[in-house]
Write a protein that holds these residues in place. Sequence first.
Motif, PDB file in Angstrom:
ATOM      1  N   THR A   1       0.798  -1.229   0.000  1.00  0.00           N
ATOM      2  CA  THR A   1       0.000   0.000   0.000  1.00  0.00           C
ATOM      3  C   THR A   1       0.832   1.283   0.000  1.00  0.00           C
ATOM      4  OG1 THR A   1      -0.132  -0.069   2.431  1.00  0.00           O
ATOM      5  CG2 THR A   1      -1.922  -1.122   1.185  1.00  0.00           C
ATOM      6  N   GLU A   2       2.153   1.166   0.245  1.00  0.00           N
ATOM      7  CA  GLU A   2       3.000   2.356   0.303  1.00  0.00           C
ATOM      8  C   GLU A   2       4.179   2.315  -0.654  1.00  0.00           C
ATOM      9  OE1 GLU A   2       4.229   3.106   4.302  1.00  0.00           O
ATOM     10  OE2 GLU A   2       2.206   2.823   5.131  1.00  0.00           O
ATOM     11  N   GLY A   3       4.409   1.157  -1.298  1.00  0.00           N
ATOM     12  CA  GLY A   3       5.573   1.022  -2.157  1.00  0.00           C
ATOM     13  C   GLY A   3       6.774   0.518  -1.377  1.00  0.00           C
ATOM     14  N   LEU A   4       7.874   0.275  -2.100  1.00  0.00           N
ATOM     15  CA  LEU A   4       9.071  -0.314  -1.494  1.00  0.00           C
ATOM     16  C   LEU A   4      10.298   0.455  -1.951  1.00  0.00           C
ATOM     17  CD1 LEU A   4      10.012  -2.800   0.227  1.00  0.00           C
ATOM     18  CD2 LEU A   4      10.452  -3.945  -1.956  1.00  0.00           C
ATOM     19  N   SER A   5      11.233   0.624  -1.027  1.00  0.00           N
ATOM     20  CA  SER A   5      12.480   1.293  -1.388  1.00  0.00           C
ATOM     21  C   SER A   5      13.266   0.425  -2.365  1.00  0.00           C
ATOM     22  CB  SER A   5      13.324   1.557  -0.140  1.00  0.00           C
ATOM     23  OG  SER A   5      13.589   0.356   0.558  1.00  0.00           O
ATOM     24  N   GLN A   6      13.922   1.063  -3.325  1.00  0.00           N
ATOM     25  CA  GLN A   6      14.591   0.343  -4.401  1.00  0.00           C
ATOM     26  C   GLN A   6      16.083   0.185  -4.108  1.00  0.00           C
ATOM     27  OE1 GLN A   6      13.043   1.171  -8.492  1.00  0.00           O
ATOM     28  NE2 GLN A   6      12.168   2.992  -7.525  1.00  0.00           N
ATOM     29  N   VAL A   7      16.404  -0.634  -3.127  1.00  0.00           N
ATOM     30  CA  VAL A   7      17.796  -0.913  -2.803  1.00  0.00           C
ATOM     31  C   VAL A   7      18.377  -1.820  -3.883  1.00  0.00           C
ATOM     32  CG1 VAL A   7      19.375  -1.850  -1.075  1.00  0.00           C
ATOM     33  CG2 VAL A   7      17.224  -0.772  -0.352  1.00  0.00           C
ATOM     34  N   PRO A   8      19.538  -1.480  -4.448  1.00  0.00           N
ATOM     35  CA  PRO A   8      20.112  -2.335  -5.494  1.00  0.00           C
ATOM     36  C   PRO A   8      20.557  -3.680  -4.945  1.00  0.00           C
ATOM     37  CG  PRO A   8      21.657  -0.616  -4.851  1.00  0.00           C
ATOM     38  CD  PRO A   8      20.356  -0.297  -4.171  1.00  0.00           C
ATOM     39  N   GLU A   9      20.796  -4.623  -5.852  1.00  0.00           N
ATOM     40  CA  GLU A   9      21.281  -5.935  -5.441  1.00  0.00           C
ATOM     41  C   GLU A   9      22.609  -5.801  -4.703  1.00  0.00           C
ATOM     42  OE1 GLU A   9      20.038  -9.047  -5.655  1.00  0.00           O
ATOM     43  OE2 GLU A   9      18.151  -8.190  -6.361  1.00  0.00           O
ATOM     44  N   ILE A  10      22.732  -6.522  -3.607  1.00  0.00           N
ATOM     45  CA  ILE A  10      23.942  -6.470  -2.797  1.00  0.00           C
ATOM     46  C   ILE A  10      24.957  -7.480  -3.340  1.00  0.00           C
ATOM     47  CG2 ILE A  10      24.895  -6.723  -0.468  1.00  0.00           C
ATOM     48  CD1 ILE A  10      22.996  -4.337  -0.851  1.00  0.00           C
ATOM     49  N   ASP A  11      26.222  -7.051  -3.431  1.00  0.00           N
ATOM     50  CA  ASP A  11      27.281  -7.952  -3.879  1.00  0.00           C
ATOM     51  C   ASP A  11      27.283  -9.211  -3.015  1.00  0.00           C
ATOM     52  OD1 ASP A  11      30.212  -9.012  -3.556  1.00  0.00           O
ATOM     53  OD2 ASP A  11      30.225  -7.850  -5.413  1.00  0.00           O
ATOM     54  N   PRO A  12      27.280 -10.405  -3.635  1.00  0.00           N
ATOM     55  CA  PRO A  12      27.228 -11.649  -2.854  1.00  0.00           C
ATOM     56  C   PRO A  12      28.331 -11.772  -1.808  1.00  0.00           C
ATOM     57  CG  PRO A  12      26.849 -12.101  -5.174  1.00  0.00           C
ATOM     58  CD  PRO A  12      27.257 -10.663  -5.088  1.00  0.00           C
ATOM     59  N   GLN A  13      29.531 -11.262  -2.111  1.00  0.00           N
ATOM     60  CA  GLN A  13      30.620 -11.341  -1.144  1.00  0.00           C
ATOM     61  C   GLN A  13      30.345 -10.465   0.071  1.00  0.00           C
ATOM     62  OE1 GLN A  13      34.194 -10.402  -3.367  1.00  0.00           O
ATOM     63  NE2 GLN A  13      34.534 -12.576  -3.854  1.00  0.00           N
TER      64      GLN A  13
END
Length: 327
Positions: free
Chosen positions: A128-140
């Motif tokens: 209902t409010e949307g989601l912050s667009q955090v980029p993919e985190i480096d697997p390491q």
Amino acid sequence: MRVAISGMTAKSPGTEEKARAVTAILIAGPTASGKSALALALAERLSGTVVNADSMQIYRDLRVLTARPSAEEEARAPHRLYGHVDAAEPYSVARWLDEVRPVLSGLGEAGRVAIVAGGTGLYFKALTEGLSQVPEIDPQVRAHWRQKGAELTAEMLHRELAARDPVMAGRLRPSDTQRLVRALEVIEATGRSLAEWQGDRTPPLVEPSNALKLVLSPQRDWLHERIVRRFRQMAEKGGMEEAARLVARDLDPSLPAMKAIGLRELAAASAGDLDLEEAVERASIETRRYAKRQQTFYRGQFPDWPRADPSQGMDDMLTSSLVKLTH
């Protein structure tokens, strides 16, 4: 008043005729409060589809321990996003949004009401409010902080976060290891505070003004008794065996599925390492604590959602809920 719900209508007695189109019915509430039963009853009444908003009921390995709808219940009305993920997979609110988007779109096109039910408050907020667009985190980077999360105490993690990102440290509980690790990996991978990313949000999938919202708010004693009874029934109806099977897979203990309440206790009882009554008592205590955190979240985040008391019984609650939902 007549309320149009994706082509269906529901009446509340003694009111003037009026129609309002909505995109979804949203039912939140603490664990064991009867959300699934109410959602199913509404789905049958309104020819709707029940959509899962519980972060544990998505796992196929955890039907009994999460009180997922049974096969018989699923046959009474369509259910979506239940038991479709393997326990070895991590799962997130972002993935849930990606999966629920086409579900809601398809139901809208088919003229069926979506009845979204579950206890994961963050799912409803993102919906209902949307989601912050955090980029993919480096697997390491992610692996590094998961390891730190296993090695360090929550207090140590909180001190580390306070040094790197005091804003997020101030927002998070010092005991919340999972979210502390998340904040630490984000600040390291992106150079930006998670708080900044949270300020940039995607559009909501469901506009709050177009949704019928409800929070189940049971009396404490009623809920506590129900929690104990439900865990005992879980143990008698395959919960011990289900827990033993999942623990035997020897998965990463940091995975969300491995943190299911009652998993370790019932697995220990199945192996004969813990008395069943003690296992039920320990798991019930943890569930009561979890339910309290859920209710605190709903009070703080959804103060304007109508409330319904499930202790009054399903027939009365269904009638009451329809009246609350349609006003």
